[in-house]
Motif scaffolding. Sequence first.
Motif, PDB file in Angstrom:
ATOM      1  N   ASP A   1      88.070 -29.693  64.770  1.00  0.00           N
ATOM      2  CA  ASP A   1      87.137 -28.675  65.258  1.00  0.00           C
ATOM      3  C   ASP A   1      85.760 -28.928  64.646  1.00  0.00           C
ATOM      4  O   ASP A   1      85.585 -29.862  63.862  1.00  0.00           O
ATOM      5  CB  ASP A   1      87.633 -27.265  64.928  1.00  0.00           C
ATOM      6  CG  ASP A   1      87.163 -26.240  65.966  1.00  0.00           C
ATOM      7  OD1 ASP A   1      86.074 -26.422  66.546  1.00  0.00           O
ATOM      8  OD2 ASP A   1      87.902 -25.258  66.192  1.00  0.00           O
ATOM      9  N   VAL A   2      84.815 -28.093  65.024  1.00  0.00           N
ATOM     10  CA  VAL A   2      83.436 -28.269  64.580  1.00  0.00           C
ATOM     11  C   VAL A   2      83.013 -27.036  63.810  1.00  0.00           C
ATOM     12  O   VAL A   2      83.321 -25.915  64.211  1.00  0.00           O
ATOM     13  CB  VAL A   2      82.523 -28.453  65.811  1.00  0.00           C
ATOM     14  CG1 VAL A   2      81.060 -28.455  65.414  1.00  0.00           C
ATOM     15  CG2 VAL A   2      82.878 -29.745  66.539  1.00  0.00           C
TER      16      VAL A   2
ATOM     17  N   VAL B   1      80.346 -24.734  63.464  1.00  0.00           N
ATOM     18  CA  VAL B   1      79.211 -24.508  64.375  1.00  0.00           C
ATOM     19  C   VAL B   1      77.916 -24.221  63.624  1.00  0.00           C
ATOM     20  O   VAL B   1      76.836 -24.276  64.206  1.00  0.00           O
ATOM     21  CB  VAL B   1      79.495 -23.379  65.401  1.00  0.00           C
ATOM     22  CG1 VAL B   1      80.599 -23.798  66.348  1.00  0.00           C
ATOM     23  CG2 VAL B   1      79.803 -22.067  64.713  1.00  0.00           C
TER      24      VAL B   1
ATOM     25  N   GLY C   1      77.379 -28.225  62.270  1.00  0.00           N
ATOM     26  CA  GLY C   1      77.613 -29.300  63.226  1.00  0.00           C
ATOM     27  C   GLY C   1      78.566 -30.372  62.703  1.00  0.00           C
ATOM     28  O   GLY C   1      78.788 -31.385  63.362  1.00  0.00           O
TER      29      GLY C   1
ATOM     30  N   LYS D   1      68.088 -27.306  66.247  1.00  0.00           N
ATOM     31  CA  LYS D   1      68.300 -26.201  65.315  1.00  0.00           C
ATOM     32  C   LYS D   1      67.206 -26.177  64.250  1.00  0.00           C
ATOM     33  O   LYS D   1      66.642 -25.126  63.934  1.00  0.00           O
ATOM     34  CB  LYS D   1      69.676 -26.365  64.671  1.00  0.00           C
ATOM     35  CG  LYS D   1      70.175 -25.057  64.125  1.00  0.00           C
ATOM     36  CD  LYS D   1      71.568 -25.140  63.557  1.00  0.00           C
ATOM     37  CE  LYS D   1      71.849 -23.832  62.847  1.00  0.00           C
ATOM     38  NZ  LYS D   1      73.113 -23.859  62.130  1.00  0.00           N
TER      39      LYS D   1
ATOM     40  N   LEU E   1      74.965 -24.211  69.348  1.00  0.00           N
ATOM     41  CA  LEU E   1      76.279 -24.841  69.195  1.00  0.00           C
ATOM     42  C   LEU E   1      77.400 -23.799  69.168  1.00  0.00           C
ATOM     43  O   LEU E   1      78.487 -24.024  69.706  1.00  0.00           O
ATOM     44  CB  LEU E   1      76.298 -25.697  67.919  1.00  0.00           C
ATOM     45  CG  LEU E   1      77.557 -26.512  67.653  1.00  0.00           C
ATOM     46  CD1 LEU E   1      77.860 -27.473  68.796  1.00  0.00           C
ATOM     47  CD2 LEU E   1      77.423 -27.296  66.336  1.00  0.00           C
ATOM     48  N   LYS E   2      77.125 -22.663  68.559  1.00  0.00           N
ATOM     49  CA  LYS E   2      78.135 -21.609  68.466  1.00  0.00           C
ATOM     50  C   LYS E   2      78.494 -21.106  69.870  1.00  0.00           C
ATOM     51  O   LYS E   2      79.672 -20.997  70.222  1.00  0.00           O
ATOM     52  CB  LYS E   2      77.582 -20.472  67.599  1.00  0.00           C
ATOM     53  CG  LYS E   2      78.546 -19.356  67.317  1.00  0.00           C
ATOM     54  CD  LYS E   2      78.054 -18.548  66.104  1.00  0.00           C
ATOM     55  CE  LYS E   2      78.924 -17.320  65.896  1.00  0.00           C
ATOM     56  NZ  LYS E   2      78.640 -16.259  66.877  1.00  0.00           N
TER      57      LYS E   2
ATOM     58  N   ARG F   1      80.457 -23.790  71.673  1.00  0.00           N
ATOM     59  CA  ARG F   1      81.853 -23.878  71.243  1.00  0.00           C
ATOM     60  C   ARG F   1      82.695 -22.764  71.851  1.00  0.00           C
ATOM     61  O   ARG F   1      83.838 -22.993  72.289  1.00  0.00           O
ATOM     62  CB  ARG F   1      81.918 -23.836  69.714  1.00  0.00           C
ATOM     63  CG  ARG F   1      83.308 -23.739  69.110  1.00  0.00           C
ATOM     64  CD  ARG F   1      84.148 -24.965  69.389  1.00  0.00           C
ATOM     65  NE  ARG F   1      85.517 -24.820  68.887  1.00  0.00           N
ATOM     66  CZ  ARG F   1      86.488 -24.202  69.557  1.00  0.00           C
ATOM     67  NH1 ARG F   1      86.250 -23.678  70.753  1.00  0.00           N
ATOM     68  NH2 ARG F   1      87.704 -24.117  69.039  1.00  0.00           N
TER      69      ARG F   1
ATOM     70  N   CYS G   1      84.693 -30.148  71.560  1.00  0.00           N
ATOM     71  CA  CYS G   1      83.380 -29.830  70.999  1.00  0.00           C
ATOM     72  C   CYS G   1      82.938 -30.923  70.021  1.00  0.00           C
ATOM     73  O   CYS G   1      81.751 -31.254  69.948  1.00  0.00           O
ATOM     74  CB  CYS G   1      83.448 -28.470  70.316  1.00  0.00           C
ATOM     75  SG  CYS G   1      81.851 -27.812  69.871  1.00  0.00           S
TER      76      CYS G   1
ATOM     77  N   VAL H   1      78.934 -32.870  69.696  1.00  0.00           N
ATOM     78  CA  VAL H   1      78.034 -32.396  68.642  1.00  0.00           C
ATOM     79  C   VAL H   1      76.635 -33.008  68.753  1.00  0.00           C
ATOM     80  O   VAL H   1      75.629 -32.320  68.562  1.00  0.00           O
ATOM     81  CB  VAL H   1      78.655 -32.686  67.254  1.00  0.00           C
ATOM     82  CG1 VAL H   1      77.617 -32.537  66.168  1.00  0.00           C
ATOM     83  CG2 VAL H   1      79.818 -31.747  66.994  1.00  0.00           C
TER      84      VAL H   1
END
Lengths: 587, 587
Positions: A575-576, A578, A581, B51, B234-235, B238, B267, B271
Amino acid sequence: MKLDPTKMKDWEIAAEAEKHMKTVYQLAEELGLEQEELLPYGHYVAKIDYKKVLERLKDRPNGKYIDVTAITPTPLGEGKSTTSIGLVEGLGKRKQNVIGALRQPSGGPTMNIKGSAAGGGLAQIIPLDKFSLGLTGDINAIMNAHNLAMVALTARMQHEFNYDDETLAKRGLKRLDIDPKRVEMGWVIDFCAQALRHIVIGLGGKKDGYPMESKFWIAVASEVMAILAVARDLKDFRERIGKIVIAFDRSGKPITTEDLEVAGAMCAWMVDAINPNMIQTIEGQPVLIHAGPFANIAIGQSSIIADYVGLKLADYVVTESGFAADIGYEKFWNIKCRLSGLTPDCVVVVATIRALKCHGGAPIPLPGRPIPKEYFEENLEWVEKGCENLLHCVNIVKKSGVTPVVCINAFYTDSKAEIELVKKICEEHGIRAAVSEHWLKGGEGALELADAVMDACNEPTNFRFLYELDEPVKDRIEKIAKEVYGADGVIYLPDAEAKIKLIEADEELRRMPICMVKTHLSLSDNPALKGVPKGWQLRVRDVLIYRGSGFIVPVAGDISLMPGTGSDPAYRRIDVDVETGKVKGLF
Amino acid sequence: MKLDPTKMKDWEIAAEAEKHMKTVYQLAEELGLEQEELLPYGHYVAKIDYKKVLERLKDRPNGKYIDVTAITPTPLGEGKSTTSIGLVEGLGKRKQNVIGALRQPSGGPTMNIKGSAAGGGLAQIIPLDKFSLGLTGDINAIMNAHNLAMVALTARMQHEFNYDDETLAKRGLKRLDIDPKRVEMGWVIDFCAQALRHIVIGLGGKKDGYPMESKFWIAVASEVMAILAVARDLKDFRERIGKIVIAFDRSGKPITTEDLEVAGAMCAWMVDAINPNMIQTIEGQPVLIHAGPFANIAIGQSSIIADYVGLKLADYVVTESGFAADIGYEKFWNIKCRLSGLTPDCVVVVATIRALKCHGGAPIPLPGRPIPKEYFEENLEWVEKGCENLLHCVNIVKKSGVTPVVCINAFYTDSKAEIELVKKICEEHGIRAAVSEHWLKGGEGALELADAVMDACNEPTNFRFLYELDEPVKDRIEKIAKEVYGADGVIYLPDAEAKIKLIEADEELRRMPICMVKTHLSLSDNPALKGVPKGWQLRVRDVLIYRGSGFIVPVAGDISLMPGTGSDPAYRRIDVDVETGKVKGLF
């Protein structure tokens, strides 16, 4: 933070080391690269413009060239990659100017059961997530180049089915009359997608393709990947791409990518991929990552171009041959070195106490299952008996005229007596041997190995090929079978006989090197036979022809070009984060 | 060298301009980017760490936000991308700090008949080869993320078929009981591979997958691409990835990527892709390239993240909506702006004399065929009649409360009287209009347009949505049909009725925005009807649900998620100069 591999997972060690890693600009400065030669991909991954480097440094003498191979492994592997990385770290600790040159892993195993191939413990390469997840996209480029050829093939078959010769001629097309039962090439995807192994395509109406059986392979099994590994430059690459045979027409004539007018566009997708990638060990030495062809139907080695670049930039280049000495090193020796014109200064043969015990009689350990308890108990008898395989593999290296170094890849549970026994046996046979604890201690643990390698590199070599390309194909296969594998002879089944006749009649084909398909789990063609099997004949069932990569491929083992995804694959735990990153759960 | 688009091919102009292009370091310096925020991919392509930029500049006011849309186009297109690039160049010539924000093209059309989407003439983005051939690999990442989900699905179905519940439980798996007749998702590949449209997979033995029908889509039609375009960070990305519905179980319950435990790994492949890419126009202004979702089942716009970044870095951001004002701008307005929270300061409506003539009664031109001779002769009557469509499209923009600017995208064969007539009609309706000759003259030719846009941006806007998300789905569809398309009403076929009932019963689904599938070749749902069709009803056949991207998709037009490769595709003429590595023949 202290990095302790007995307590931390590999990806946790990598994540910790990544906090202090060098930028590619630092690495480039240390290597003396010009700004134009470094093509950064973010701050921690770069490509190197091979052409510019090789032009600028054409007069600089090459560094020392070291290949890492192994004894016949157990199904769990001998830690060749980990040893290669450890050796790079060890030479780095000795203040040597060193570069690693390794293969890029496939997304299939990384997402499945095997995991990534970034080494382990304190011998790892970073950034782990970039390395494991496609790096600069070379495998994707291969996938696109390869699949574009399949699009060209299937679209052409459809249009030839739907239109008459006159309509085709208006578009500048001449009927190729491709035989739908003789399409050799599959599509590719870089995962273990067993559901795509056997498929039927082109269903639907006239505009939905031409109906036929088809198949998918894992991307790293593509001939485009095989070509990336052996090409000497872009020109050579472009020529080989155009020679790939995709299918045969109904009269039996091969249909190439050039016939389909798609070879140029395939090459266009690969222009960036031809440049090697650079990342680093967790101790900050540069490592080139380039190409990762299958070790059975292809050569299973990183690229010739990366080796060229490395040897100009560093005093020591450490590369690795996939599979064991009989099949991996044999291909390095008789294919890669022949095509590159390079010769190694030293070859490291990796052995674990575990594999030696296995060759001596211990039960065979299996991936995904607990390791049999016998491996946790000292057994000098098994180790001694198992050393026969080690000596055989060392002799293969000696046949090539290169100095071998045995590396005992120590695991912290090995007994001292077992390790001493192996060292003693090597000594008795006049073989340099070193114990290495790179997994546990990184470069510090690989100093003995680094010293042995540096010593070996100072010895003169007398490199010679096992066979010349003008020898008959059967003679060459026989030499490999007898002198490398230890077989009594070779049996050819009818398909193989027919193909060899065809090859011998073709001026170009008959001079191509041999790229053997055989199990790496035994010196013989039977994976169950350990040690040094005696009194057997190599059975060659078929001979494949890869005109693009330029190999004659005798098949004496199983070929699976599309592995399957197991029921508990790695992706379940990936998984990442978030916020940062960062990717979690890779191994 | 003088660049003359009447004598040179687009790729020749690009190649010439590339000799003098800025490095990404120069572009970054001009934009005031910090070193850490720029992720170079070679010297002429970069990603921007969205970001870091958004955090550093969170208090800086946004620049002006300009969307480029068009009247109902002919099948040859109106040159929206070319105009967007020309406008960036024009604003650049006026010494404005400007950034473009455009879509990434798919490899399918680039290798097929349509060619790349880098603009044309003197309004192009470079480097052309990188732009056309995958850039930094975002589409490949989408392909991998998407196909990994299909691997997870098919492997799971196979293991559930082969093992009983107890065996599954040992691996921590609970039977999902996926219905093989209700697998919604296909595999993806980024080419036009019609042979893979309808396939059967999983043939062979027990270990070769689960036999079922399956399909491939072009990669840009993937829901992962749709999500990349609308994710705010990114959140958000995801979370949306985990909601993708791949199939249904036998009781009708949706099976998501999260259910298959593959959403995190998907995900992980994405990235890097979440950061926008930066290249430049041939006149040196920066252009962000990010996402390229299909315009029918998805929103057909570049990413929200790229717009966020652009608006912090520049005083003017020029973006583009795929398709025409009725379908492209409507989605920009009611989906993209709603999800991003951004509102445009000005909307450019592009019109060509060719399309106006077509709406006025001239024969419809077709791609790959010679343009009918009527288009080379002055015909003021057709142009005047055709302006009804233009005025309708301008009114759509006005309904959103934003200032429109009409851009007459001049072709050097247009007659002066025709152009003057369009200007006069706009003037009579109080609409700002500008003639632009960016194709022929680059930024110099787009000064009138740039000035009109700057003026328009200084006017106050009164942005308002067409509908609110708490309105019933049918009311919202009706508003789009009547107020945007000019329909008299909506007819729902039974499948659509059933789906709407299902949607209204689901708290999450019922509040999702509407993403209409309708032809862009007519304001109506019949592509043959030009001008402003009257007295028709919109027929909604079905309603698709995309939980990940978060769209309710009423289907009032054809959906083709896998285009076909024609008999004379672009790849036949593409090749590589093996000395320079430059790609030839792209267009």
